[in-house]
Design a protein around this motif. Structure first.
Motif, PDB file in Angstrom:
ATOM      1  N   LEU A 180      26.702  38.973  55.956  1.00  0.00           N
ATOM      2  CA  LEU A 180      26.568  40.124  56.852  1.00  0.00           C
ATOM      3  C   LEU A 180      26.478  41.424  56.056  1.00  0.00           C
ATOM      4  CD1 LEU A 180      29.032  39.111  59.698  1.00  0.00           C
ATOM      5  CD2 LEU A 180      26.536  39.227  59.850  1.00  0.00           C
ATOM      6  N   LEU A 181      27.244  41.518  54.980  1.00  0.00           N
ATOM      7  CA  LEU A 181      27.149  42.692  54.116  1.00  0.00           C
ATOM      8  C   LEU A 181      25.733  42.859  53.587  1.00  0.00           C
ATOM      9  CD1 LEU A 181      30.443  42.533  51.999  1.00  0.00           C
ATOM     10  CD2 LEU A 181      29.747  44.396  53.512  1.00  0.00           C
ATOM     11  N   ASP A 182      25.141  41.756  53.187  1.00  0.00           N
ATOM     12  CA  ASP A 182      23.781  41.790  52.649  1.00  0.00           C
ATOM     13  C   ASP A 182      22.769  42.157  53.725  1.00  0.00           C
ATOM     14  OD1 ASP A 182      21.359  39.407  51.473  1.00  0.00           O
ATOM     15  OD2 ASP A 182      21.715  41.444  50.754  1.00  0.00           O
ATOM     16  N   ALA A 183      22.911  41.565  54.922  1.00  0.00           N
ATOM     17  CA  ALA A 183      21.920  41.751  55.977  1.00  0.00           C
ATOM     18  C   ALA A 183      22.031  43.109  56.668  1.00  0.00           C
ATOM     19  CB  ALA A 183      22.061  40.635  57.024  1.00  0.00           C
ATOM     20  N   VAL A 184      23.249  43.576  56.883  1.00  0.00           N
ATOM     21  CA  VAL A 184      23.461  44.783  57.693  1.00  0.00           C
ATOM     22  C   VAL A 184      23.681  46.021  56.838  1.00  0.00           C
ATOM     23  CG1 VAL A 184      24.915  45.825  59.496  1.00  0.00           C
ATOM     24  CG2 VAL A 184      24.394  43.371  59.561  1.00  0.00           C
ATOM     25  N   TRP A 185      24.352  45.860  55.692  1.00  0.00           N
ATOM     26  CA  TRP A 185      24.651  47.015  54.838  1.00  0.00           C
ATOM     27  C   TRP A 185      23.843  47.020  53.546  1.00  0.00           C
ATOM     28  CZ3 TRP A 185      28.354  44.797  57.942  1.00  0.00           C
ATOM     29  CH2 TRP A 185      29.089  45.663  58.773  1.00  0.00           C
ATOM     30  N   SER A 186      23.009  46.031  53.321  1.00  0.00           N
ATOM     31  CA  SER A 186      22.151  45.956  52.126  1.00  0.00           C
ATOM     32  C   SER A 186      22.942  46.078  50.828  1.00  0.00           C
ATOM     33  CB  SER A 186      21.069  47.036  52.179  1.00  0.00           C
ATOM     34  OG  SER A 186      20.283  46.900  53.335  1.00  0.00           O
ATOM     35  N   HIS A 187      24.082  45.384  50.804  1.00  0.00           N
ATOM     36  CA  HIS A 187      24.927  45.346  49.595  1.00  0.00           C
ATOM     37  C   HIS A 187      25.339  46.726  49.121  1.00  0.00           C
ATOM     38  CE1 HIS A 187      25.687  41.265  48.679  1.00  0.00           C
ATOM     39  NE2 HIS A 187      24.447  40.913  48.427  1.00  0.00           N
TER      40      HIS A 187
END
Length: 230
Positions: A180-187
């Motif tokens: 979710l961090l990767d998908a929503v906040w772009s790491h």
């Protein structure tokens, strides 16, 4: 193309001058105030694309201004970035739980601040005009940035909107906090797994108001999924 509108709520005049200079140079129309009461009036007049909000200001505190903006249907989706000298984790979590989308601790680099605001605006902007998503009794109009459940409008902050959109695009699939961090906040390096929990909780509260069933399933040691059978 019209300039993006920014509402700056900061009572330190020298800092407000510095921030205004950098954002105007980056092509923003900046409206500023150091008073919380006036900020709540200006937000309706200016209709800003983003709000930069100091925690410690005259009159109503920044955290209370943030809370009130999130409660209004007209401002529930406006990105809010908090500026503050409070750097403790508990303060950061409190700001996020109140409705802030990002959190910058003083002192900060004005150029980095401009870049962080631009990143928030890019994440908020819908990718496809006219896209409609639905699951169970939840409907999302991506272009209009509206969510309804059982026909009733659900006010969501920008981060909760992106989170729900991701779930709606993959119903039933379990996502770890890291995914979710990767998908929503772009790491974003300033976002950690605990922040995911905060925003999932806020999304749940919005979707489940008026006693509606919980559509977000927590899978122990795995993550979260949108699942009406959960």
């Amino acid at each position: 193309m019209a300039n993006k509108r920014l509402l700056l709520v900061e009572d330190d005049r020298s800092l407000a001058d510095l921030v205004t200079f950098h954002f105007e140079r980056a092509g923003y129309d900046v409206t500023r105030t150091g008073d919380g009461e006036e900020a709540l009036i200006l937000v309706d007049e200016v209709k800003p694309d983003v709000v930069l909000l100091d925690w410690m200001i005259e009159g109503i505190s920044g955290i209370e201004v943030c809370r009130r903006l999130r409660r209004r249907a007209t401002t529930a989706n406006v990105p809010i970035m908090m500026l503050t000298a409070r750097g403790e984790e508990s303060d950061r979590i409190r700001g996020l739980e109140t409705g802030a989308d990002d959190y910058v601790t003083k002192p900060f680099s004005p150029r980095e601040l401009v870049a962080r605001v631009a990143a928030v605006l890019r994440r908020v902007r819908p990718a496809l005009a006219g896209e409609q998503l639905a699951y169970a009794d939840v409907e999302m109009d991506v272009a209009a940035h509206r969510v309804r459940r059982s026909g009733h409008q659900v006010p969501l902050g920008p981060t909760e909107f992106r989170l729900l959109r991701h779930f709606l695009e993959h119903p039933g699939r379990v996502f770890s906090r890291e995914r979710l961090l990767d998908a929503v906040w772009s790491h974003d390096p300033d976002i950690d797994a605990r922040t995911v929990d905060v925003h999932v909780r806020r999304l749940r509260q919005a979707l489940n108001s008026e006693g509606r069933s919980d559509l977000i399933r927590t899978v122990r040691s795995a993550g979260y999924s949108l699942d009406c059978d959960g």
